[in-house]
Design a protein around this motif. Structure first.
Motif, PDB file in Angstrom:
ATOM      1  N   SER A 151     -22.935  38.146  56.769  1.00 36.97           N
ATOM      2  CA  SER A 151     -21.649  38.304  56.894  1.00 36.97           C
ATOM      3  C   SER A 151     -20.756  39.156  56.307  1.00 36.97           C
ATOM      4  O   SER A 151     -19.478  39.588  56.598  1.00 36.97           O
ATOM      5  CB  SER A 151     -20.907  36.615  56.499  1.00 36.97           C
ATOM      6  OG  SER A 151     -20.740  36.456  55.104  1.00 36.97           O
ATOM      7  N   THR A 173     -13.409  31.518  60.311  1.00 39.10           N
ATOM      8  CA  THR A 173     -12.789  32.889  60.173  1.00 39.10           C
ATOM      9  C   THR A 173     -11.545  33.122  60.631  1.00 39.10           C
ATOM     10  O   THR A 173     -10.859  32.420  61.384  1.00 39.10           O
ATOM     11  CB  THR A 173     -14.195  33.409  61.189  1.00 39.10           C
ATOM     12  OG1 THR A 173     -13.678  35.160  61.316  1.00 39.10           O
ATOM     13  CG2 THR A 173     -14.078  33.052  62.625  1.00 39.10           C
ATOM     14  N   SER A 218     -22.445  41.885  60.792  1.00 36.87           N
ATOM     15  CA  SER A 218     -21.567  40.636  60.997  1.00 36.87           C
ATOM     16  C   SER A 218     -20.747  40.810  62.199  1.00 36.87           C
ATOM     17  O   SER A 218     -20.268  39.561  62.492  1.00 36.87           O
ATOM     18  CB  SER A 218     -20.551  40.845  59.779  1.00 36.87           C
ATOM     19  OG  SER A 218     -19.757  41.951  59.978  1.00 36.87           O
ATOM     20  N   LEU A 270     -14.871  36.151  57.109  1.00 34.73           N
ATOM     21  CA  LEU A 270     -15.955  35.312  57.783  1.00 34.73           C
ATOM     22  C   LEU A 270     -16.299  34.367  56.360  1.00 34.73           C
ATOM     23  O   LEU A 270     -17.006  35.203  55.396  1.00 34.73           O
ATOM     24  CB  LEU A 270     -17.110  36.029  58.316  1.00 34.73           C
ATOM     25  CG  LEU A 270     -17.796  35.470  59.433  1.00 34.73           C
ATOM     26  CD1 LEU A 270     -17.163  34.797  60.643  1.00 34.73           C
ATOM     27  CD2 LEU A 270     -18.836  36.507  59.784  1.00 34.73           C
ATOM     28  N   THR A 285     -18.615  27.615  59.821  1.00 36.60           N
ATOM     29  CA  THR A 285     -17.909  28.897  59.630  1.00 36.60           C
ATOM     30  C   THR A 285     -16.443  28.652  59.887  1.00 36.60           C
ATOM     31  O   THR A 285     -15.953  28.234  60.744  1.00 36.60           O
ATOM     32  CB  THR A 285     -18.450  29.748  60.755  1.00 36.60           C
ATOM     33  OG1 THR A 285     -19.928  29.593  60.874  1.00 36.60           O
ATOM     34  CG2 THR A 285     -17.955  31.160  60.991  1.00 36.60           C
ATOM     35  N   ASN A 311     -24.721  34.528  54.422  1.00 34.18           N
ATOM     36  CA  ASN A 311     -23.535  35.197  54.007  1.00 34.18           C
ATOM     37  C   ASN A 311     -23.734  36.591  53.644  1.00 34.18           C
ATOM     38  O   ASN A 311     -22.924  37.318  53.667  1.00 34.18           O
ATOM     39  CB  ASN A 311     -22.879  34.397  52.815  1.00 34.18           C
ATOM     40  CG  ASN A 311     -22.284  33.235  52.726  1.00 34.18           C
ATOM     41  OD1 ASN A 311     -21.111  33.384  52.888  1.00 34.18           O
ATOM     42  ND2 ASN A 311     -22.914  32.070  52.904  1.00 34.18           N
TER      43      ASN A 311
END
Length: 414
Positions: A157, A86, A163, A60, A84, A154
Protein backbone atom coordinates in the motif's frame (compact mmCIF):
# COMPACT_ATOMS: atom_id res chain seq x y z
CA UNK A 1 28.29 2.20 -2.27
CA UNK A 2 29.94 0.58 0.73
CA UNK A 3 29.17 -3.00 1.70
CA UNK A 4 27.86 -4.09 5.05
CA UNK A 5 30.43 -4.46 7.73
CA UNK A 6 29.14 -6.12 10.84
CA UNK A 7 25.86 -4.20 10.77
CA UNK A 8 27.75 -1.01 11.39
CA UNK A 9 26.30 2.37 12.26
CA UNK A 10 26.86 3.38 8.66
CA UNK A 11 24.58 0.60 7.39
CA UNK A 12 21.80 1.42 9.84
CA UNK A 13 22.21 5.13 9.40
CA UNK A 14 22.59 5.68 13.15
CA UNK A 15 25.66 7.90 12.97
CA UNK A 16 24.58 11.53 13.04
CA UNK A 17 20.97 10.52 12.41
CA UNK A 18 18.38 13.19 13.12
CA UNK A 19 15.73 10.48 13.52
CA UNK A 20 17.17 9.50 16.89
CA UNK A 21 16.87 11.49 20.06
CA UNK A 22 18.52 10.85 23.41
CA UNK A 23 16.58 11.79 26.47
CA UNK A 24 17.07 11.33 30.19
CA UNK A 25 14.34 10.14 32.48
CA UNK A 26 13.48 12.50 35.31
CA UNK A 27 14.92 10.66 38.29
CA UNK A 28 16.55 12.18 41.38
CA UNK A 29 20.26 12.27 40.73
CA UNK A 30 21.15 12.30 44.40
CA UNK A 31 19.85 8.78 44.95
CA UNK A 32 22.09 7.24 42.29
CA UNK A 33 25.78 6.66 42.03
CA UNK A 34 27.30 8.09 38.82
CA UNK A 35 28.59 4.63 37.95
CA UNK A 36 25.45 2.73 38.95
CA UNK A 37 23.64 0.93 36.13
CA UNK A 38 20.39 2.48 37.36
CA UNK A 39 21.77 5.92 36.54
CA UNK A 40 22.09 4.96 32.87
CA UNK A 41 18.68 6.23 31.84
CA UNK A 42 19.52 7.30 28.32
CA UNK A 43 17.25 5.59 25.84
CA UNK A 44 16.76 5.84 22.10
CA UNK A 45 13.48 6.43 20.34
CA UNK A 46 12.54 6.98 16.73
CA UNK A 47 11.37 10.44 15.78
CA UNK A 48 7.60 10.49 15.39
CA UNK A 49 7.57 13.46 13.03
CA UNK A 50 8.44 11.47 9.90
CA UNK A 51 6.00 8.72 10.84
CA UNK A 52 3.21 11.27 11.35
CA UNK A 53 4.05 12.89 8.04
CA UNK A 54 3.79 9.50 6.29
CA UNK A 55 0.38 8.93 7.90
CA UNK A 56 -0.82 12.32 6.70
CA UNK A 57 0.01 11.61 3.05
CA UNK A 58 -1.19 7.99 2.99
CA UNK A 59 -4.62 7.29 1.52
CA UNK A 60 -4.76 3.51 2.02
CA UNK A 61 -4.86 1.86 5.45
CA UNK A 62 -5.00 -1.93 5.78
CA UNK A 63 -5.34 -4.18 8.81
CA UNK A 64 -5.01 -7.96 8.96
CA UNK A 65 -6.62 -9.45 12.07
CA UNK A 66 -9.11 -11.96 13.51
CA UNK A 67 -7.65 -15.26 12.25
CA UNK A 68 -10.16 -18.12 12.20
CA UNK A 69 -9.60 -21.81 11.57
CA UNK A 70 -11.62 -23.33 8.72
CA UNK A 71 -12.12 -27.09 8.50
CA UNK A 72 -13.29 -28.83 5.33
CA UNK A 73 -13.48 -32.46 4.29
CA UNK A 74 -10.02 -32.33 2.71
CA UNK A 75 -8.07 -29.60 4.52
CA UNK A 76 -7.76 -27.25 7.46
CA UNK A 77 -6.62 -23.66 6.96
CA UNK A 78 -6.69 -20.21 8.55
CA UNK A 79 -8.77 -17.31 7.24
CA UNK A 80 -7.74 -13.74 8.11
CA UNK A 81 -9.89 -10.65 8.10
CA UNK A 82 -8.54 -7.87 5.87
CA UNK A 83 -9.99 -4.41 6.57
CA UNK A 84 -9.21 -1.56 4.15
CA UNK A 85 -9.93 2.13 4.67
CA UNK A 86 -9.21 4.52 1.82
CA UNK A 87 -9.95 7.95 0.41
CA UNK A 88 -8.99 7.06 -3.16
CA UNK A 89 -11.54 8.00 -5.79
CA UNK A 90 -11.09 4.79 -7.82
CA UNK A 91 -12.57 2.76 -4.94
CA UNK A 92 -16.38 2.71 -4.86
CA UNK A 93 -16.44 2.82 -1.06
CA UNK A 94 -14.27 4.16 1.75
CA UNK A 95 -14.13 0.89 3.70
CA UNK A 96 -13.96 -2.80 2.77
CA UNK A 97 -13.85 -6.00 4.78
CA UNK A 98 -12.93 -9.36 3.24
CA UNK A 99 -11.55 -12.67 4.47
CA UNK A 100 -8.46 -14.20 2.92
CA UNK A 101 -6.38 -17.34 3.37
CA UNK A 102 -2.64 -17.69 2.82
CA UNK A 103 -3.16 -19.03 -0.74
CA UNK A 104 -4.88 -15.74 -1.63
CA UNK A 105 -1.83 -13.77 -0.52
CA UNK A 106 0.35 -16.06 -2.65
CA UNK A 107 -1.91 -15.36 -5.63
CA UNK A 108 -1.64 -11.61 -5.13
CA UNK A 109 2.14 -11.64 -4.91
CA UNK A 110 2.51 -13.84 -8.00
CA UNK A 111 0.23 -11.52 -10.02
CA UNK A 112 2.18 -8.45 -8.89
CA UNK A 113 5.44 -10.20 -9.78
CA UNK A 114 4.15 -11.09 -13.26
CA UNK A 115 2.99 -7.52 -13.92
CA UNK A 116 6.08 -5.86 -12.41
CA UNK A 117 9.00 -8.34 -12.67
CA UNK A 118 11.69 -5.76 -11.88
CA UNK A 119 10.04 -4.12 -8.86
CA UNK A 120 11.03 -5.27 -5.37
CA UNK A 121 7.88 -6.81 -3.88
CA UNK A 122 7.91 -7.40 -0.14
CA UNK A 123 8.16 -11.13 0.70
CA UNK A 124 5.44 -13.22 2.26
CA UNK A 125 6.08 -15.32 5.37
CA UNK A 126 7.26 -18.80 4.49
CA UNK A 127 4.57 -21.37 3.79
CA UNK A 128 5.86 -24.11 6.03
CA UNK A 129 6.18 -24.18 9.80
CA UNK A 130 8.80 -21.78 11.08
CA UNK A 131 11.86 -23.08 12.87
CA UNK A 132 11.19 -23.88 16.51
CA UNK A 133 7.40 -24.12 16.07
CA UNK A 134 6.03 -27.66 16.23
CA UNK A 135 2.32 -27.06 15.81
CA UNK A 136 1.30 -25.62 12.45
CA UNK A 137 -1.80 -23.94 13.85
CA UNK A 138 -0.73 -23.00 17.36
CA UNK A 139 -1.47 -19.45 18.51
CA UNK A 140 2.13 -18.24 18.30
CA UNK A 141 2.53 -19.42 14.71
CA UNK A 142 -0.81 -17.96 13.62
CA UNK A 143 -0.11 -14.57 15.22
CA UNK A 144 3.42 -14.44 13.78
CA UNK A 145 2.05 -15.15 10.31
CA UNK A 146 -0.77 -12.62 10.78
CA UNK A 147 1.71 -9.86 11.62
CA UNK A 148 3.82 -10.79 8.58
CA UNK A 149 0.78 -10.73 6.26
CA UNK A 150 -0.18 -7.36 7.73
CA UNK A 151 3.27 -5.99 6.96
CA UNK A 152 3.15 -7.45 3.44
CA UNK A 153 -0.09 -5.65 2.52
CA UNK A 154 0.99 -2.38 4.10
CA UNK A 155 4.33 -2.45 2.28
CA UNK A 156 2.41 -2.79 -0.98
CA UNK A 157 0.00 0.00 0.00
CA UNK A 158 2.98 2.33 0.52
CA UNK A 159 4.51 1.53 -2.89
CA UNK A 160 3.92 4.25 -5.53
CA UNK A 161 3.32 1.70 -8.30
CA UNK A 162 2.16 -1.55 -6.70
CA UNK A 163 -0.52 0.14 -4.60
CA UNK A 164 -2.38 1.07 -7.80
CA UNK A 165 -2.37 -2.46 -9.20
CA UNK A 166 -5.78 -3.73 -10.28
CA UNK A 167 -4.98 -7.11 -8.74
CA UNK A 168 -4.26 -5.42 -5.42
CA UNK A 169 -7.56 -3.58 -5.58
CA UNK A 170 -9.44 -6.82 -6.35
CA UNK A 171 -7.70 -8.56 -3.45
CA UNK A 172 -8.80 -5.84 -1.02
CA UNK A 173 -12.38 -5.44 -2.24
CA UNK A 174 -13.70 -8.63 -3.87
CA UNK A 175 -15.75 -10.86 -1.58
CA UNK A 176 -15.22 -13.89 -3.84
CA UNK A 177 -11.62 -14.24 -4.97
CA UNK A 178 -11.59 -17.86 -6.14
CA UNK A 179 -13.18 -17.11 -9.53
CA UNK A 180 -10.67 -14.29 -10.11
CA UNK A 181 -7.73 -16.52 -9.21
CA UNK A 182 -8.78 -19.04 -11.87
CA UNK A 183 -8.42 -16.37 -14.56
CA UNK A 184 -4.63 -16.27 -14.21
CA UNK A 185 -2.20 -17.64 -16.84
CA UNK A 186 -2.36 -21.39 -17.41
CA UNK A 187 0.20 -23.95 -16.35
CA UNK A 188 1.69 -24.36 -19.86
CA UNK A 189 2.05 -20.59 -20.23
CA UNK A 190 3.89 -20.30 -16.91
CA UNK A 191 6.05 -23.31 -17.82
CA UNK A 192 7.05 -21.71 -21.12
CA UNK A 193 8.05 -18.49 -19.36
CA UNK A 194 10.07 -20.49 -16.83
CA UNK A 195 11.94 -22.39 -19.58
CA UNK A 196 12.81 -19.14 -21.36
CA UNK A 197 13.97 -17.57 -18.11
CA UNK A 198 16.21 -20.56 -17.35
CA UNK A 199 17.72 -20.42 -20.85
CA UNK A 200 18.53 -16.73 -20.52
CA UNK A 201 19.87 -17.14 -16.98
CA UNK A 202 22.27 -19.86 -18.18
CA UNK A 203 23.53 -17.58 -20.95
CA UNK A 204 23.45 -14.42 -18.83
CA UNK A 205 24.07 -10.85 -20.00
CA UNK A 206 27.40 -10.10 -21.61
CA UNK A 207 27.79 -6.58 -20.29
CA UNK A 208 25.84 -5.91 -17.11
CA UNK A 209 26.11 -2.25 -16.01
CA UNK A 210 28.55 -1.76 -13.15
CA UNK A 211 25.92 -0.30 -10.81
CA UNK A 212 23.92 -3.54 -10.92
CA UNK A 213 27.03 -5.60 -10.23
CA UNK A 214 27.63 -3.47 -7.14
CA UNK A 215 24.01 -4.00 -6.09
CA UNK A 216 24.36 -7.75 -6.48
CA UNK A 217 27.56 -7.87 -4.40
CA UNK A 218 25.88 -5.74 -1.71
CA UNK A 219 22.84 -8.03 -1.50
CA UNK A 220 24.98 -11.19 -1.40
CA UNK A 221 27.03 -9.92 1.52
CA UNK A 222 23.97 -8.49 3.26
CA UNK A 223 22.21 -11.86 2.95
CA UNK A 224 25.21 -13.72 4.39
CA UNK A 225 25.44 -11.37 7.35
CA UNK A 226 21.71 -11.56 8.04
CA UNK A 227 21.87 -15.37 8.00
CA UNK A 228 24.70 -15.27 10.56
CA UNK A 229 22.89 -12.79 12.80
CA UNK A 230 19.68 -14.85 12.61
CA UNK A 231 21.49 -18.05 13.60
CA UNK A 232 23.14 -16.30 16.55
CA UNK A 233 19.80 -14.79 17.64
CA UNK A 234 18.09 -18.17 17.44
CA UNK A 235 20.89 -19.65 19.57
CA UNK A 236 20.54 -16.83 22.11
CA UNK A 237 16.79 -17.47 22.37
CA UNK A 238 17.44 -21.19 22.86
CA UNK A 239 20.04 -20.56 25.58
CA UNK A 240 17.79 -18.01 27.29
CA UNK A 241 14.96 -20.58 27.37
CA UNK A 242 17.32 -23.10 28.97
CA UNK A 243 18.37 -20.43 31.49
CA UNK A 244 14.69 -19.72 32.21
CA UNK A 245 14.06 -23.41 32.89
CA UNK A 246 16.90 -23.35 35.43
CA UNK A 247 15.46 -20.24 37.12
CA UNK A 248 12.06 -21.91 37.39
CA UNK A 249 13.69 -24.80 39.24
CA UNK A 250 15.92 -22.56 41.36
CA UNK A 251 13.20 -20.45 43.00
CA UNK A 252 11.20 -23.41 44.43
CA UNK A 253 14.47 -24.93 45.66
CA UNK A 254 15.20 -21.83 47.79
CA UNK A 255 11.59 -21.80 49.01
CA UNK A 256 11.83 -25.44 50.14
CA UNK A 257 15.16 -24.69 51.81
CA UNK A 258 13.56 -21.80 53.72
CA UNK A 259 10.96 -24.19 55.18
CA UNK A 260 13.70 -26.18 56.92
CA UNK A 261 15.54 -23.17 58.37
CA UNK A 262 14.66 -20.75 61.14
CA UNK A 263 17.38 -18.12 61.36
CA UNK A 264 17.86 -17.50 57.64
CA UNK A 265 14.38 -18.46 56.41
CA UNK A 266 13.40 -14.87 55.57
CA UNK A 267 16.60 -14.35 53.58
CA UNK A 268 16.05 -17.56 51.64
CA UNK A 269 12.47 -16.61 50.83
CA UNK A 270 13.76 -13.23 49.65
CA UNK A 271 16.25 -14.93 47.32
CA UNK A 272 13.47 -17.20 46.02
CA UNK A 273 11.31 -14.14 45.31
CA UNK A 274 14.15 -12.35 43.49
CA UNK A 275 14.87 -15.39 41.34
CA UNK A 276 11.16 -15.70 40.51
CA UNK A 277 10.97 -12.04 39.45
CA UNK A 278 14.09 -12.41 37.31
CA UNK A 279 12.48 -15.45 35.70
CA UNK A 280 9.44 -13.38 34.73
CA UNK A 281 11.65 -10.67 33.22
CA UNK A 282 13.71 -13.26 31.34
CA UNK A 283 10.50 -14.75 29.94
CA UNK A 284 9.39 -11.30 28.72
CA UNK A 285 12.78 -10.71 27.12
CA UNK A 286 12.62 -14.07 25.30
CA UNK A 287 9.12 -13.31 24.06
CA UNK A 288 10.24 -9.91 22.77
CA UNK A 289 13.19 -11.41 20.93
CA UNK A 290 10.98 -14.10 19.39
CA UNK A 291 8.22 -11.71 18.34
CA UNK A 292 10.17 -8.59 17.32
CA UNK A 293 13.82 -9.14 16.46
CA UNK A 294 13.94 -12.70 15.07
CA UNK A 295 11.00 -12.21 12.63
CA UNK A 296 12.56 -9.00 11.28
CA UNK A 297 15.88 -10.75 10.72
CA UNK A 298 14.09 -13.56 8.89
CA UNK A 299 12.18 -11.03 6.84
CA UNK A 300 15.45 -9.32 5.86
CA UNK A 301 16.78 -12.65 4.55
CA UNK A 302 13.62 -13.17 2.49
CA UNK A 303 13.88 -9.57 1.22
CA UNK A 304 17.44 -10.22 0.08
CA UNK A 305 16.29 -13.33 -1.81
CA UNK A 306 13.55 -11.25 -3.43
CA UNK A 307 16.06 -8.65 -4.59
CA UNK A 308 18.29 -11.40 -6.02
CA UNK A 309 15.32 -12.75 -7.99
CA UNK A 310 14.52 -9.27 -9.33
CA UNK A 311 18.13 -8.84 -10.44
CA UNK A 312 18.04 -12.21 -12.20
CA UNK A 313 14.92 -11.17 -14.08
CA UNK A 314 16.58 -7.90 -15.08
CA UNK A 315 19.57 -9.86 -16.33
CA UNK A 316 17.25 -12.19 -18.28
CA UNK A 317 15.68 -9.24 -20.07
CA UNK A 318 19.10 -7.89 -20.98
CA UNK A 319 20.30 -11.33 -22.11
CA UNK A 320 17.26 -11.72 -24.37
CA UNK A 321 17.86 -8.25 -25.78
CA UNK A 322 21.50 -9.07 -26.54
CA UNK A 323 20.54 -12.40 -28.17
CA UNK A 324 17.95 -10.74 -30.43
CA UNK A 325 20.40 -8.01 -31.33
CA UNK A 326 22.98 -10.60 -32.40
CA UNK A 327 20.36 -12.50 -34.39
CA UNK A 328 19.33 -9.32 -36.17
CA UNK A 329 22.89 -8.69 -37.27
CA UNK A 330 23.22 -12.26 -38.63
CA UNK A 331 19.87 -12.57 -40.39
CA UNK A 332 19.50 -9.83 -42.95
CA UNK A 333 16.23 -11.14 -44.47
CA UNK A 334 14.28 -10.86 -41.26
CA UNK A 335 16.00 -7.72 -40.14
CA UNK A 336 12.89 -5.55 -40.10
CA UNK A 337 10.88 -7.94 -37.90
CA UNK A 338 13.84 -8.49 -35.63
CA UNK A 339 14.42 -4.76 -35.39
CA UNK A 340 10.98 -4.35 -33.86
CA UNK A 341 11.74 -7.07 -31.31
CA UNK A 342 15.11 -5.52 -30.54
CA UNK A 343 13.57 -2.08 -30.07
CA UNK A 344 10.91 -3.57 -27.79
CA UNK A 345 13.51 -5.41 -25.73
CA UNK A 346 15.70 -2.32 -25.55
CA UNK A 347 12.74 -0.47 -24.13
CA UNK A 348 12.14 -3.30 -21.63
CA UNK A 349 15.77 -3.19 -20.51
CA UNK A 350 15.55 0.56 -19.98
CA UNK A 351 12.30 0.23 -18.04
CA UNK A 352 13.73 -2.65 -15.96
CA UNK A 353 16.84 -0.63 -15.10
CA UNK A 354 14.77 2.39 -14.14
CA UNK A 355 12.33 0.34 -12.02
CA UNK A 356 15.06 -1.56 -10.19
CA UNK A 357 17.13 1.54 -9.47
CA UNK A 358 14.09 3.34 -8.09
CA UNK A 359 13.03 0.41 -5.91
CA UNK A 360 16.61 -0.23 -4.76
CA UNK A 361 16.77 3.10 -2.95
CA UNK A 362 13.26 2.63 -1.57
CA UNK A 363 14.11 -0.90 -0.38
CA UNK A 364 17.29 0.23 1.39
CA UNK A 365 15.50 3.06 3.22
CA UNK A 366 12.69 0.75 4.30
CA UNK A 367 15.18 -1.91 5.40
CA UNK A 368 17.18 0.54 7.51
CA UNK A 369 14.00 1.84 9.17
CA UNK A 370 12.77 -1.69 9.97
CA UNK A 371 16.11 -2.86 11.37
CA UNK A 372 16.62 0.35 13.32
CA UNK A 373 13.18 0.05 14.89
CA UNK A 374 13.72 -3.63 15.81
CA UNK A 375 17.18 -3.02 17.32
CA UNK A 376 16.05 0.02 19.30
CA UNK A 377 12.97 -1.81 20.58
CA UNK A 378 15.11 -4.78 21.63
CA UNK A 379 17.63 -2.51 23.35
CA UNK A 380 14.90 -0.69 25.29
CA UNK A 381 13.32 -4.00 26.32
CA UNK A 382 16.69 -5.36 27.53
CA UNK A 383 17.35 -2.20 29.55
CA UNK A 384 13.87 -2.35 31.06
CA UNK A 385 14.20 -6.03 32.01
CA UNK A 386 17.69 -5.72 33.46
CA UNK A 387 16.75 -2.61 35.46
CA UNK A 388 13.76 -4.43 36.94
CA UNK A 389 15.97 -7.38 37.92
CA UNK A 390 18.53 -4.95 39.36
CA UNK A 391 15.82 -3.19 41.38
CA UNK A 392 14.61 -6.51 42.82
CA UNK A 393 18.09 -7.51 43.97
CA UNK A 394 18.84 -4.01 45.35
CA UNK A 395 15.61 -4.16 47.35
CA UNK A 396 16.66 -7.53 48.71
CA UNK A 397 20.12 -6.21 49.70
CA UNK A 398 18.55 -3.20 51.41
CA UNK A 399 16.22 -5.42 53.43
CA UNK A 400 19.16 -7.59 54.52
CA UNK A 401 21.19 -4.55 55.59
CA UNK A 402 18.26 -3.16 57.60
CA UNK A 403 17.79 -6.54 59.27
CA UNK A 404 21.51 -6.69 60.08
CA UNK A 405 21.42 -3.17 61.60
CA UNK A 406 18.38 -4.02 63.71
CA UNK A 407 20.06 -7.23 64.92
CA UNK A 408 23.23 -5.29 65.83
CA UNK A 409 21.22 -2.65 67.74
CA UNK A 410 19.42 -5.44 69.63
CA UNK A 411 22.72 -7.05 70.61
CA UNK A 412 24.09 -3.71 71.83
CA UNK A 413 21.00 -3.10 73.93
CA UNK A 414 21.35 -6.54 75.47
Amino acid sequence: MSLLSGLSEHMLGLEGDDDLEVFTQNKPQAEESPNSPTSMNNQYRLSEEDEQQDVNIRDLFITVDHPESQVTAIETFIMYRVVTKTSRSDFNSSEFEVRRRYQDFLWLRSRLEEDHPTLIIHPLPEKFVMKGMVERFNNDFIDTRRRALHRFLNKISEHPVLSYSQHFKVFLTSQELLSVRKQGPGFLSRMGETVRAVAHSVRGPKSRPEEFTVMQEYVEEFSNKMCSVEKISQRIVKEQREYLDELKQCSPAYARWAESEEVISESLRGVASCVEHCGHETEERIQHLSEVLVPILRECILCAETVKAVMRRRDNIQAEFEAKNEARANRKAEQEALQEEVDSLANQVELANHALKGDWSRWQNSLRADLKSAFISTSEKNIENYEKCLAVWESFLLSQREESIQQTDGDDAT
